[in-house]
Design an enzyme around this catalytic site. Structure first.
Site, PDB file in Angstrom:
ATOM      1  N   LEU A  63       0.840  -1.199   0.000  1.00 47.63           N
ATOM      2  CA  LEU A  63       0.000   0.000   0.000  1.00 47.63           C
ATOM      3  C   LEU A  63       0.876   1.251   0.000  1.00 47.63           C
ATOM      4  O   LEU A  63       2.072   1.182   0.277  1.00 47.63           O
ATOM      5  CB  LEU A  63      -0.908  -0.024   1.235  1.00 47.63           C
ATOM      6  N   PRO A  64       0.275   2.413  -0.272  1.00 51.89           N
ATOM      7  CA  PRO A  64       1.103   3.620  -0.414  1.00 51.89           C
ATOM      8  C   PRO A  64       1.854   4.033   0.857  1.00 51.89           C
ATOM      9  O   PRO A  64       3.067   4.262   0.793  1.00 51.89           O
ATOM     10  CB  PRO A  64       0.094   4.708  -0.821  1.00 51.89           C
ATOM     11  N   THR A  71       6.425   0.796   1.934  1.00 54.50           N
ATOM     12  CA  THR A  71       7.433   1.595   2.653  1.00 54.50           C
ATOM     13  C   THR A  71       6.678   2.525   3.592  1.00 54.50           C
ATOM     14  O   THR A  71       5.950   3.416   3.137  1.00 54.50           O
ATOM     15  CB  THR A  71       8.285   2.422   1.673  1.00 54.50           C
ATOM     16  N   LYS A  96      15.483   0.411   4.841  1.00 57.63           N
ATOM     17  CA  LYS A  96      14.981   0.921   3.553  1.00 57.63           C
ATOM     18  C   LYS A  96      15.103   2.454   3.512  1.00 57.63           C
ATOM     19  O   LYS A  96      15.513   3.037   2.505  1.00 57.63           O
ATOM     20  CB  LYS A  96      13.529   0.473   3.388  1.00 57.63           C
ATOM     21  N   LYS A 120       8.170  11.344   0.178  1.00 59.61           N
ATOM     22  CA  LYS A 120       7.583  10.611   1.309  1.00 59.61           C
ATOM     23  C   LYS A 120       8.671   9.895   2.108  1.00 59.61           C
ATOM     24  O   LYS A 120       8.729   9.990   3.340  1.00 59.61           O
ATOM     25  CB  LYS A 120       6.563   9.574   0.792  1.00 59.61           C
TER      26      LYS A 120
HETATM   27  P1  NAD Z   1       0.635   2.687  -6.074  1.00 56.28           P
HETATM   28  O1  NAD Z   1       0.035   3.975  -5.638  1.00 56.28           O
HETATM   29  O2  NAD Z   1       0.877   2.432  -7.524  1.00 56.28           O
HETATM   30  O3  NAD Z   1      -0.240   1.450  -5.522  1.00 56.28           O
HETATM   31  C1  NAD Z   1      -0.884   1.419  -4.298  1.00 56.28           C
HETATM   32  C2  NAD Z   1      -2.190   0.677  -4.488  1.00 56.28           C
HETATM   33  O4  NAD Z   1      -2.808   0.495  -3.214  1.00 56.28           O
HETATM   34  C3  NAD Z   1      -3.203   1.433  -5.352  1.00 56.28           C
HETATM   35  O5  NAD Z   1      -3.581   0.599  -6.433  1.00 56.28           O
HETATM   36  C4  NAD Z   1      -4.364   1.717  -4.398  1.00 56.28           C
HETATM   37  O6  NAD Z   1      -5.635   1.674  -5.038  1.00 56.28           O
HETATM   38  C5  NAD Z   1      -4.215   0.592  -3.401  1.00 56.28           C
HETATM   39  N1  NAD Z   1      -4.855   0.804  -2.108  1.00 56.28           N
HETATM   40  C6  NAD Z   1      -4.769   1.859  -1.268  1.00 56.28           C
HETATM   41  N2  NAD Z   1      -5.479   1.627  -0.151  1.00 56.28           N
HETATM   42  C7  NAD Z   1      -6.020   0.390  -0.266  1.00 56.28           C
HETATM   43  C8  NAD Z   1      -6.846  -0.416   0.551  1.00 56.28           C
HETATM   44  N3  NAD Z   1      -7.262  -0.003   1.749  1.00 56.28           N
HETATM   45  N4  NAD Z   1      -7.223  -1.624   0.101  1.00 56.28           N
HETATM   46  C9  NAD Z   1      -6.810  -2.073  -1.109  1.00 56.28           C
HETATM   47  N5  NAD Z   1      -6.022  -1.359  -1.940  1.00 56.28           N
HETATM   48  C10 NAD Z   1      -5.633  -0.135  -1.520  1.00 56.28           C
HETATM   49  O7  NAD Z   1       2.020   2.565  -5.267  1.00 56.28           O
HETATM   50  P2  NAD Z   1       3.267   1.637  -5.630  1.00 56.28           P
HETATM   51  O8  NAD Z   1       4.186   2.371  -6.541  1.00 56.28           O
HETATM   52  O9  NAD Z   1       2.781   0.280  -5.988  1.00 56.28           O
HETATM   53  O10 NAD Z   1       4.015   1.634  -4.206  1.00 56.28           O
HETATM   54  C11 NAD Z   1       3.535   0.849  -3.120  1.00 56.28           C
HETATM   55  C12 NAD Z   1       4.538   0.966  -1.985  1.00 56.28           C
HETATM   56  O11 NAD Z   1       5.825   0.513  -2.436  1.00 56.28           O
HETATM   57  C13 NAD Z   1       4.759   2.395  -1.467  1.00 56.28           C
HETATM   58  O12 NAD Z   1       4.885   2.379  -0.076  1.00 56.28           O
HETATM   59  C14 NAD Z   1       6.052   2.824  -2.156  1.00 56.28           C
HETATM   60  O13 NAD Z   1       6.756   3.797  -1.394  1.00 56.28           O
HETATM   61  C15 NAD Z   1       6.803   1.513  -2.213  1.00 56.28           C
HETATM   62  N6  NAD Z   1       7.795   1.413  -3.293  1.00 56.28           N
HETATM   63  C16 NAD Z   1       7.505   1.852  -4.546  1.00 56.28           C
HETATM   64  C17 NAD Z   1       8.476   1.749  -5.539  1.00 56.28           C
HETATM   65  C18 NAD Z   1       8.197   2.242  -6.947  1.00 56.28           C
HETATM   66  O14 NAD Z   1       9.145   2.304  -7.737  1.00 56.28           O
HETATM   67  N7  NAD Z   1       6.970   2.541  -7.303  1.00 56.28           N
HETATM   68  C19 NAD Z   1       9.728   1.178  -5.259  1.00 56.28           C
HETATM   69  C20 NAD Z   1       9.979   0.690  -3.973  1.00 56.28           C
HETATM   70  C21 NAD Z   1       8.992   0.824  -2.993  1.00 56.28           C
END
Ligand code: NAD
Length: 304
Positions: free
Chosen positions: A68-69, A99, A174, A249
């Site tokens: 999740l975000p 994260t 991380k 963030k």
């Molecule tokens: P994203 O915003 O693409 O995906 C998050 C998903 O969570 C969305 O599809 C949203 O609809 C869903 N969501 C939110 N609340 C929810 C709930 N209560 N129930 C079900 N679904 C829910 O984000 P992302 O890029 O996939 O990143 C996710 C995590 O990974 C973050 O914490 C980010 O910091 C970390 N991260 C991202 C990257 C990257 O390159 N994108 C790399 C490493 C770590």
């Protein structure tokens, strides 16, 4: 963890979508949920079974994975009014790959432990490309026995697994990595802009730095100067990659984590401000290497 184990996967965004698909491809029985209909449709296209709610996905699952975000989403999913923890059987394994703040991870892990549920914080490094290729690095906090159970699942989604210590330790590690990355990217942009202002060719400068003591991931893999590396986000108008706002963030979390233990992070604080300024300049949704735009004029950006 046998392939018969039922896995619930919550959060099918840029990272969670491909991660759930890789688990499915590896033969695990995954039932997934996301609030977004588009994300659910994409998962279905990849053959992943989807449920109508997080609670329905978690029903009868031996393992629950979330991606999740931010902290508030994770706390709401597990501890909120309609949270999942009370609905999970003792013995369930929870793996949160988001994260989030180390303190938040510890709070959820403690509440889980009180119900006989083991929880790992397992944030990842490797970006969307690593998620799609199944080559992520997992940075894990929690008990060794829980990690032993999780290992086959993590191996289906990634290549490297680091056990950093007790609950929250994965998140701390991380944040340390991303704080270093944020600072290095910003100073690399600053250095390239300085050279270019003196009439140097940014490509030649980057090639020299990439084999000299200023080398880093920012010079070699994700060079911020457009056109230096053809596969870097800078070459496609800073689309894809790791968003400025996600870096912002993570730097906020790093600064907050430093306050908690009285550590000093002057460069991390400065970098947090730089990425906040980059957001104010309208580049919040672009790759974080667009921070270069604070130091030099960027070429006109294509519509994302
Ligand atoms: P994203 O915003 O693409 O995906 C998050 C998903 O969570 C969305 O599809 C949203 O609809 C869903 N969501 C939110 N609340 C929810 C709930 N209560 N129930 C079900 N679904 C829910 O984000 P992302 O890029 O996939 O990143 C996710 C995590 O990974 C973050 O914490 C980010 O910091 C970390 N991260 C991202 C990257 C990257 O390159 N994108 C790399 C490493 C770590």
């Amino acid at each position: 963890m046998s392939e018969q184990a039922r896995i619930a996967f919550i959060g099918l965004g840029n990272m969670g979508g491909p991660m759930a698909a890789n688990l499915h491809k590896a033969g695990f029985a995954v039932t997934a949920f996301d609030l977004s209909a588009d994300a659910l449709a994409k998962a279905r296209e990849q053959g992943v079974a989807v449920a109508a709610s997080a609670r329905a996905a978690a029903q009868g699952a031996q393992v629950l994975i979330s991606m999740l975000p931010a902290s508030r989403h994770v706390e709401a999913l597990y501890l909120g009014d309609d949270g999942l923890l009370p609905t999970l059987a003792a013995g369930t394994l929870v793996i949160d790959c988001s994260t989030i703040a180390p303190a938040s991870a510890q709070k959820v892990a403690q509440a889980a432990a009180a119900r006989g549920i083991a929880m790992l914080d397992a944030p990842v490094s490797g970006g969307t490309a690593g998620a799609a290729a199944g080559t992520l690095t997992f940075i894990v906090g929690g008990e060794a026995a829980a990690l032993a159970r999780a290992r086959p699942l993590l191996q289906a989604m990634g290549r490297n697994i680091f056990h950093m210590g007790a609950a929250g330790a994965g998140q701390v590690a991380k944040l340390c990595n991303n704080m270093a990355l944020g600072v290095i990217m910003a100073v690399t942009g600053e250095a390239l802009a300085l050279g270019a202002a003196h009439g140097l060719d940014a490509r030649a400068l980057s090639q020299m730095m990439a084999v000299s003591t200023g080398r880093s991931w920012a010079t070699e893999v994700c060079n911020p100067w457009p056109g230096v590396l053809e596969n870097a986000p800078a070459a496609r108008g800073y689309s894809g990659g790791f968003g400025n706002d996600l870096m912002l963030k993570d730097l906020g979390l790093a600064v907050e984590a430093a306050l908690g233990v009285g550590a000093t992070v002057p460069l991390g604080e400065l970098a947090r401000n730089l990425y906040a300024m980059n957001r104010r300049a309208g580049r919040g949704a672009l790759d974080f290497s667009s921070v270069l735009g604070l130091f030099t004029e960027l070429p006109p950006l294509r519509d994302a």
